[in-house]
Design a protein around this motif. Structure first.
Motif, PDB file in Angstrom:
ATOM      1  N   ALA A  95       2.060  -3.381 -10.256  1.00 47.60           N
ATOM      2  CA  ALA A  95       0.929  -3.908 -10.208  1.00 47.60           C
ATOM      3  C   ALA A  95      -0.045  -3.303 -11.369  1.00 47.60           C
ATOM      4  CB  ALA A  95       0.340  -3.393  -8.900  1.00 47.60           C
ATOM      5  N   GLN A 157       3.815  -5.804  -4.122  1.00 50.37           N
ATOM      6  CA  GLN A 157       2.615  -5.834  -4.100  1.00 50.37           C
ATOM      7  C   GLN A 157       2.029  -6.407  -5.255  1.00 50.37           C
ATOM      8  OE1 GLN A 157      -0.289  -1.884  -3.796  1.00 50.37           O
ATOM      9  NE2 GLN A 157       0.758  -2.058  -5.915  1.00 50.37           N
ATOM     10  N   ARG A 167      -2.991  -7.607  -0.563  1.00 50.01           N
ATOM     11  CA  ARG A 167      -2.046  -6.684  -1.008  1.00 50.01           C
ATOM     12  C   ARG A 167      -1.423  -5.893  -0.110  1.00 50.01           C
ATOM     13  NH1 ARG A 167      -1.710  -1.782  -0.807  1.00 50.01           N
ATOM     14  NH2 ARG A 167      -3.435  -1.727   0.804  1.00 50.01           N
ATOM     15  N   THR A 171       2.503  -6.090   0.444  1.00 48.05           N
ATOM     16  CA  THR A 171       3.384  -4.597   0.721  1.00 48.05           C
ATOM     17  C   THR A 171       3.953  -4.601   1.998  1.00 48.05           C
ATOM     18  OG1 THR A 171       1.263  -3.901  -0.691  1.00 48.05           O
ATOM     19  CG2 THR A 171       2.890  -2.212   0.278  1.00 48.05           C
ATOM     20  N   SER A 189       1.832   1.080   2.604  1.00 51.91           N
ATOM     21  CA  SER A 189       0.755   0.089   2.134  1.00 51.91           C
ATOM     22  C   SER A 189      -0.765   0.958   2.039  1.00 51.91           C
ATOM     23  CB  SER A 189       0.532  -1.139   2.929  1.00 51.91           C
ATOM     24  OG  SER A 189      -0.380  -0.937   3.927  1.00 51.91           O
ATOM     25  N   ALA A 193      -2.325   1.785  -1.652  1.00 56.88           N
ATOM     26  CA  ALA A 193      -3.513   1.349  -1.699  1.00 56.88           C
ATOM     27  C   ALA A 193      -4.520   2.306  -2.859  1.00 56.88           C
ATOM     28  CB  ALA A 193      -4.292   1.013  -0.615  1.00 56.88           C
ATOM     29  N   THR A 196      -3.537   1.896  -6.485  1.00 61.11           N
ATOM     30  CA  THR A 196      -3.697   0.771  -6.860  1.00 61.11           C
ATOM     31  C   THR A 196      -5.347   0.322  -6.923  1.00 61.11           C
ATOM     32  OG1 THR A 196      -1.545   0.205  -6.052  1.00 61.11           O
ATOM     33  CG2 THR A 196      -3.113  -1.921  -6.423  1.00 61.11           C
TER      34      THR A 196
END
Length: 274
Positions: A95, A157, A167, A171, A189, A193, A196
């Motif tokens: 990502a 993702q 997202r 994931t 996830s 997060a 990300t």
């Protein structure tokens, strides 16, 4: 709804961001659609969305603060904490690279309610398909994930750069496809997060630096607090929910919501921004 005071709009959007960020229903998609309904799509709104997204990041950091501190303390020596940190880094990379390359193009051409509606429907159908497969659960803890699985989840993702995909949804469903239990995929996830969304927030703030204004502080504060509170509620609620249920309800919600947006656009009931 366009005549609502700005602080009320901030409260509504903060609640929407907090509730949807960690559920597999696309927070970005909901923010685009609700922001369009509230007629809050100006330059200020772009910075506002960055601020309330950061609040959601802090919510998951607060709820998992003990685990984060453990990883921070142990990541410098071989062991489970270092392995966990490396897996998060590996999962983050797809990502990060693709987002850096495609971020501008995606925001320019795909950030509109109709694209989001289509992605919501397709994503809902994918969730229903995955849940019907009754996949075996080969990994019951985030500590047992291999770097190969982490990389696969990272590519899943990256699909969520398309607004409306989600997202969290990409994931979680990707994790389940690659052998993670529903709970493990969900917790992964949450942890994924953090880097990300932090990276996305830093990039967006840098790009919006010229339109930052102290005069916007009250509006941002309302959105920040509401997003933080409702993100914590959503995370706790999701973990309780998945202990007894699958993700089919979220899939049907996505499909119905997407069809409503497309239906109102087709009939002219709502004049969605293209």
């Amino acid at each position: 709804m366009t005549d609502l005071p700005l602080l009320v709009k901030a409260l509504i959007l903060g609640i929407v961001e907090g509730l949807t960020e960690f559920l597999p229903i696309s927070s970005t998609g909901h923010m685009i659609i609700v922001g369009d309904l509230l007629d809050y799509t100006n330059e200020q709104s772009k910075v506002f969305e960055i601020v309330i997204q950061f609040a959601a990041i802090l919510a998951v950091c607060w709820l998992y603060r003990e685990r984060i501190l453990q990883v921070a303390a142990g990541m410098w020596r071989p062991g489970p904490q270092q392995r966990f940190a490396l897996n998060i880094l590996v999962a983050f990379m797809p990502a990060a690279v693709l987002g850096f390359l495609l971020h501008g193009v995606i925001k320019e051409y795909l950030f509109n309610p109709l694209s989001v509606a289509a992605a919501l429907i397709v994503g809902g159908l994918v969730i229903l398909w995955v849940e019907r497969r009754n996949l075996p659960e080969g990994c019951a803890s985030v500590d047992d994930i291999t770097w190969q699985t982490a990389l696969k989840v990272g590519f899943a993702q990256a699909v969520a750069m398309f607004p409306g995909v989600s997202r969290a949804g990409a994931t979680i469903i990707g994790g389940m496809l690659f052998g993670l239990s529903r709970k493990t995929a969900t917790e992964l996830s949450f942890f994924l997060a953090i880097p990300t969304m932090t990276a996305a927030t830093v990039l967006d703030i840098y790009k919006a630096r010229d339109i930052l204004s102290f005069d916007d502080a009250p509006v941002f504060a309302v959105g920040f607090v509401s997003s933080f509170i409702f993100a914590m509620l959503a995370i706790k609620g999701l973990l309780r929910y998945i202990s007894h249920h699958n993700f089919n309800a979220f899939a049907w919600y996505r499909i119905v919501f997407g069809l409503i947006v497309l239906g109102t656009a087709y009939t002219g009931l709502v004049d969605w921004h293209a």
